[in-house]
Design a protein around this motif. Structure first.
Motif, mmCIF file in Angstrom:
data_model
loop_
_atom_site.group_PDB
_atom_site.id
_atom_site.type_symbol
_atom_site.label_atom_id
_atom_site.label_comp_id
_atom_site.label_asym_id
_atom_site.label_seq_id
_atom_site.Cartn_x
_atom_site.Cartn_y
_atom_site.Cartn_z
ATOM 1 N N SER A 125 84.938 52.876 -41.550
ATOM 2 C CA SER A 125 84.253 53.712 -42.342
ATOM 3 C C SER A 125 84.030 54.899 -44.012
ATOM 4 O O SER A 125 84.464 55.932 -42.841
ATOM 5 C CB SER A 125 82.770 53.543 -42.120
ATOM 6 O OG SER A 125 81.791 54.078 -41.913
ATOM 7 N N ASP A 126 83.542 54.880 -44.913
ATOM 8 C CA ASP A 126 83.194 55.912 -45.361
ATOM 9 C C ASP A 126 82.448 57.437 -44.719
ATOM 10 O O ASP A 126 83.167 58.879 -44.920
ATOM 11 C CB ASP A 126 82.625 55.720 -47.012
ATOM 12 C CG ASP A 126 83.529 55.029 -47.787
ATOM 13 O OD1 ASP A 126 84.670 54.966 -47.363
ATOM 14 O OD2 ASP A 126 82.909 54.479 -48.812
ATOM 15 N N GLN A 128 82.595 57.038 -41.531
ATOM 16 C CA GLN A 128 82.441 58.255 -40.421
ATOM 17 C C GLN A 128 84.281 58.811 -40.875
ATOM 18 O O GLN A 128 84.557 59.828 -40.599
ATOM 19 C CB GLN A 128 83.514 56.968 -39.847
ATOM 20 C CG GLN A 128 82.901 55.692 -39.087
ATOM 21 C CD GLN A 128 83.618 55.054 -38.666
ATOM 22 O OE1 GLN A 128 84.025 53.582 -38.860
ATOM 23 N NE2 GLN A 128 83.113 54.764 -37.197
#
Length: 186
Positions: A125-126, A128
């Motif tokens: 994800s962005d 992460q």
């Protein structure tokens, strides 16, 4: 300049280095980097394009013709389009993924960044990605660009390669190490 980096050897490195130097001389580095990202996205979305890029059976002329139709529709600039057509004409289109990776490394190095190759079992994800960048920046003291890929065989976790260092925190490796430890106990 590019020959100092061992990751830039071979066909992909030589072509990436030539494209990088041309993009810098024409002040089109950002545009070329964006165009290569678009082409990579197209390859990810189109199995037919990926097959054409990797296939040794498709002639250079056919690859150039296909790219001549596709690239303007995809909105790629003339420098990147011409580069890809030259690569296809020289029967080196199979090496484009490596060229794109090497080009990104050169561009990041030019900006004073380091590039980390990250493999994960699922897409990050962005949030992460931002956390990973911050962690790596704290470790190396430089901005970090991530070159991510998904490798479902990892089962979980990450494999991060930053320069000559590799951190393998994948579930696949942990299970393998556990199997070795258990085999030694029996």
């Amino acid at each position: 300049m590019a020959t100092d980096d061992t990751s830039l050897t071979g066909v992909a490195g030589r072509y990436a280095s030539a494209l990088y130097e041309l993009a810098v001389s024409e002040n089109a580095l950002v545009a070329v980097e964006g165009d290569l990202g678009k082409f990579e996205l197209l390859m990810g979305l189109s199995p037919d394009l990926t097959n054409m890029v990797k296939s040794p059976v498709i002639s250079a002329d056919e690859q150039v013709k296909a790219l001549s139709v596709l690239l303007p529709k995809a909105g790629l600039g003339s420098l990147t389009s011409n580069f890809l057509k030259v690569v296809a004409g020289n029967r080196r289109l199979f090496a484009v993924p490596g060229m794109m990776s090497a080009f990104r490394s050169l561009a990041a190095k030019g900006r004073g960044e380091v590039t980390a190759q990250v493999a994960s079992a699922i897409a990050l994800s962005d949030e992460q990605i931002a956390d990973l960048k911050a962690t790596l920046k704290a470790a190396v003291g430089k901005d970090v660009t991530l070159d991510t890929k998904v490798d479902p065989s990892l089962l979980g976790g990450l494999v991060v390669k930053l320069g000559s260092r590799m951190i393998d925190n994948s579930l696949k490796t942990k299970l393998s190490n556990l199997k070795i430890a258990l085999d030694g106990q029996l």
